[in-house]
Each structure stands twice: as structure tokens, then as C-alpha cells.
Write an enzyme that holds these catalytic residues in place. Sequence first.
Site, PDB file in Angstrom:
ATOM      1  CG  HIS A  19      -0.203   0.049   2.537  1.00 41.05           C
ATOM      2  ND1 HIS A  19       0.300   1.215   3.075  1.00 41.05           N
ATOM      3  CD2 HIS A  19       0.115  -0.938   3.410  1.00 41.05           C
ATOM      4  CE1 HIS A  19       0.889   0.964   4.220  1.00 41.05           C
ATOM      5  NE2 HIS A  19       0.787  -0.346   4.459  1.00 41.05           N
ATOM      6  CD  GLU A  92       1.995  -5.785   8.065  1.00 37.93           C
ATOM      7  OE1 GLU A  92       2.112  -6.995   7.750  1.00 37.93           O
ATOM      8  OE2 GLU A  92       2.826  -4.911   7.758  1.00 37.93           O
TER       9      GLU A  92
END
Length: 219
Positions: A19, A92
Site C-alpha cells: 500500500h 498485515e
Amino acid sequence: MSNEQSQMPKIKTVYLIRHGETDFNRQGIVQGSGVDSELNELGHAQAEAFFQKYHHINFDKVYTSALQRTHQSVKKFLEKGLPWEQHEGLNEISWGVREGRVPNDVDNEYYKILIDSWINGKVDMPSEGGESPLDVITRQKPVIDLIVSRPEEETILVAMHGRAIRIILTLLLERELQEMDTFEHANLCLYKLTYDYEKGKFFVELENDLSHLDDLIVE
């Protein structure tokens, strides 16, 4: 072999990105899966730069984690109407009780000891209140199995997170999990991989590529 099987593609191409930047990244704050942060101005600019470089690619599907910083990183592709799936398995790693705050000296020493332990092979050691790399790769594997089981999706875009990318690359490239820190990453970096169905293996074409950000002006 049926005609349908013989016409199936032998190669799947995977564009795997991290990201774009968030304010937490800029401030050095650990995010993890428990912090659903948004991209900052630079992060959005990075996402736009990636889109401008790769908008011509005919992606069959977009895969992201369930966290909005990955969604925002591929927003322009989703606005084209591309099929999209989000999977918590791509989230994550959970860094546990120390997520979402400015790390002090004690936190920094804790993280150093933890990561050194992982590098030394203790990949089943979780962070306090969080996950271990082994926990993460266990939840990633069903998503990868799902992606591989769809040969009709010849070219896909996958948006994930830094530590999660390091972990998943050991799975894809058949490396030891403790070697995860050999894989470099930066915000909106690209790993381009191919999966050869005949060999049953992934191969890397590009590693931590940032060439799409060359013309990005950082103030």
C-alpha cells in the site's frame, strides 16, 4: 486431456504491491492489522502514479487485504469496474499491544529482539497480544491456494502490507520463513511474479520495483 483443459493458460501473472504511504508510516508508528489507517497525500499520489504506469494492464481481478489502505491504493483500478475480492488472510501481521502508538526506546528494543528471534528461526514466537509469522503464513496459504486454483484469472493485482509481503514471498518462492527479512519493500513497491502451472512454481520478474514513482515529486 479435454479441449477445455488444453486451452487453460499455463502462466498466471501476479502484480503484488504494498500500500501507499500513511501518516503512521511517515511517523514511524507500527500499524499492523489492528490499525485501519488511511493513505496520506503522498500515499494517494503514489497510488495515482502506479495507476498511470499500469492502467493499460488487463487485470482479471484485484485482491486486497480487508484494510482500507490497500483499498485506497488500488482505488482507480476498482473504479474501472474490475472484479475485486478482499481477504483478511492478506492483512498485515498483528503487532499486538504496541500497535498504533509512537514507539519508545523500550518498544524499539522489544521489536528488535522479536525480529532477531524470527531471523534466528523462532518464527512461531508471537508479538505480545499479536501474531507470529507462522500464524500469518497459515492464514495466507488458503488465499494463495484459492488464487492458484483460478487459472482463468491470468493476470491479477494484489495489494498487501510490508511484513505480510515479506512473509508471503517465502511461501510463494519456497524459502524458509526465517528468511523473510531478505525481501525489501517500500510504500507502493511492486513485486511482479509469474506462476507456472506446469512446474507448480512461482518465479520473480521484478523485486521491490519503484520505477513507476520516478516522476513523483515529493515535497
